[in-house]
Motif scaffolding. Structure first.
Motif, PDB file in Angstrom:
ATOM      1  N   GLN A   2       0.849  -1.190   0.000  1.00 54.36           N
ATOM      2  CA  GLN A   2       0.000   0.000   0.000  1.00 54.36           C
ATOM      3  C   GLN A   2       0.885   1.241   0.000  1.00 54.36           C
ATOM      4  N   ALA A   3       0.870   1.961  -1.105  1.00 58.26           N
ATOM      5  CA  ALA A   3       1.660   3.185  -1.220  1.00 58.26           C
ATOM      6  C   ALA A   3       0.826   4.377  -0.785  1.00 58.26           C
ATOM      7  N   SER A   4       1.490   5.339  -0.164  1.00 58.89           N
ATOM      8  CA  SER A   4       0.814   6.554   0.281  1.00 58.89           C
ATOM      9  C   SER A   4       1.809   7.700   0.334  1.00 58.89           C
ATOM     10  N   GLY A   5       1.299   8.900   0.590  1.00 56.89           N
ATOM     11  CA  GLY A   5       2.167  10.046   0.770  1.00 56.89           C
ATOM     12  C   GLY A   5       2.259  10.967  -0.415  1.00 56.89           C
ATOM     13  N   GLY A   6       1.650  10.586  -1.519  1.00 53.25           N
ATOM     14  CA  GLY A   6       1.677  11.458  -2.679  1.00 53.25           C
ATOM     15  C   GLY A   6       0.816  12.683  -2.469  1.00 53.25           C
ATOM     16  N   GLY A   7       0.912  13.605  -3.390  1.00 52.07           N
ATOM     17  CA  GLY A   7       0.128  14.818  -3.278  1.00 52.07           C
ATOM     18  C   GLY A   7       0.693  15.894  -4.164  1.00 52.07           C
ATOM     19  N   LEU A   8       0.364  17.115  -3.823  1.00 50.72           N
ATOM     20  CA  LEU A   8       0.804  18.272  -4.595  1.00 50.72           C
ATOM     21  C   LEU A   8       1.942  18.958  -3.870  1.00 50.72           C
ATOM     22  N   ALA A   9       3.000  19.268  -4.591  1.00 49.23           N
ATOM     23  CA  ALA A   9       4.136  19.984  -4.031  1.00 49.23           C
ATOM     24  C   ALA A   9       4.576  21.053  -5.018  1.00 49.23           C
ATOM     25  N   GLN A  10       5.242  22.045  -4.502  1.00 49.35           N
ATOM     26  CA  GLN A  10       5.810  23.073  -5.356  1.00 49.35           C
ATOM     27  C   GLN A  10       7.217  22.678  -5.756  1.00 49.35           C
ATOM     28  N   ALA A  11       7.657  23.182  -6.871  1.00 51.90           N
ATOM     29  CA  ALA A  11       9.029  22.937  -7.307  1.00 51.90           C
ATOM     30  C   ALA A  11       9.989  23.382  -6.208  1.00 51.90           C
ATOM     31  N   GLY A  12      10.970  22.535  -5.941  1.00 50.01           N
ATOM     32  CA  GLY A  12      11.917  22.797  -4.868  1.00 50.01           C
ATOM     33  C   GLY A  12      11.500  22.218  -3.534  1.00 50.01           C
ATOM     34  N   GLY A  13      10.271  21.764  -3.447  1.00 53.43           N
ATOM     35  CA  GLY A  13       9.763  21.218  -2.198  1.00 53.43           C
ATOM     36  C   GLY A  13      10.095  19.747  -2.040  1.00 53.43           C
ATOM     37  N   SER A  14       9.499  19.151  -1.020  1.00 58.12           N
ATOM     38  CA  SER A  14       9.781  17.751  -0.680  1.00 58.12           C
ATOM     39  C   SER A  14       8.489  16.993  -0.424  1.00 58.12           C
ATOM     40  N   LEU A  15       8.559  15.712  -0.655  1.00 53.36           N
ATOM     41  CA  LEU A  15       7.488  14.790  -0.286  1.00 53.36           C
ATOM     42  C   LEU A  15       8.130  13.497   0.190  1.00 53.36           C
ATOM     43  N   ARG A  16       7.429  12.815   1.070  1.00 53.00           N
ATOM     44  CA  ARG A  16       7.906  11.522   1.547  1.00 53.00           C
ATOM     45  C   ARG A  16       6.827  10.482   1.283  1.00 53.00           C
TER      46      ARG A  16
END
Length: 128
Positions: free
Chosen positions: A4-18
Motif C-alpha cells: 500500500q503506497a501513500s504520501g503522494g500529493g501536490l508539491a511546489q518545485a523545490g519542495g519535498s514529499l515523503r
C-alpha cells in the motif's frame, strides 16, 4: 504480499514529499523493495531499491535521482519510504512501490519485470 503506497500529493518545485509503502507482512528482510514511477505517456521508470539483509543494507538508485531521492525502511520491516527533495515539475508521475522475493542481480533491479508484487501507486504532482 499486499503493498500500500501513500504520501503522494501536490508539491511546489523545490519542495519535498515523503512516500511510504506498507506491506501486509514483514517481508522486507532479505527482499529487494523498489520504487518506480510512470508519467503520462511514458514508460515505467526505476527510481530506487533497497534490501536489508542480515544487518547489511544494499541500495540502488537510478543515476538521475541520486542526491535528490533516498530510500529507507522502518526498523519494523513493514514500511519503506522514498524521500524526495528538490522536486521538479518533471517529477510529476504516479509512484509505485514493488517487492521481489527473488534475488535479482543488481543489474536487473531497474527492470519492472524483476518484481512480483506491486502497490497501487500514489500520485505526485509538482507545480512550477
Amino acid at each position: 504480499v499486499q503493498l500500500q503506497a501513500s504520501g503522494g500529493g501536490l508539491a511546489q518545485a523545490g519542495g519535498s514529499l515523503r512516500l511510504s509503502c506498507a506491506a501486509s507482512e514483514r517481508t522486507f528482510s532479505n527482499y529487494f523493495m523498489g520504487w518506480f514511477r510512470q508519467a503520462p505517456g511514458k514508460d515505467r521508470e526505476f527510481v530506487a531499491a533497497m534490501r536489508w539483509s542480515y544487518g547489511n543494507r544494499h541500495y540502488a538508485y537510478a543515476d538521475s535521482f541520486k542526491g535528490r531521492f533516498s530510500i529507507s525502511r522502518d526498523n519494523d520491516g513493514n514500511t519503506v519510504h522514498l524521500q524526495m527533495n528538490s522536486l521538479k515539475p518533471e517529477d510529476t508521475a504516479i509512484y509505485y512501490c514493488a517487492l521481489t522475493k527473488r534475488s535479482p542481480i543488481f543489474g536487473d533491479l531497474h527492470r519492472s519485470g524483476a518484481y512480483e508484487y506491486w502497490g497501487q501507486g500514489t500520485q505526485v504532482t509538482v507545480s512550477s
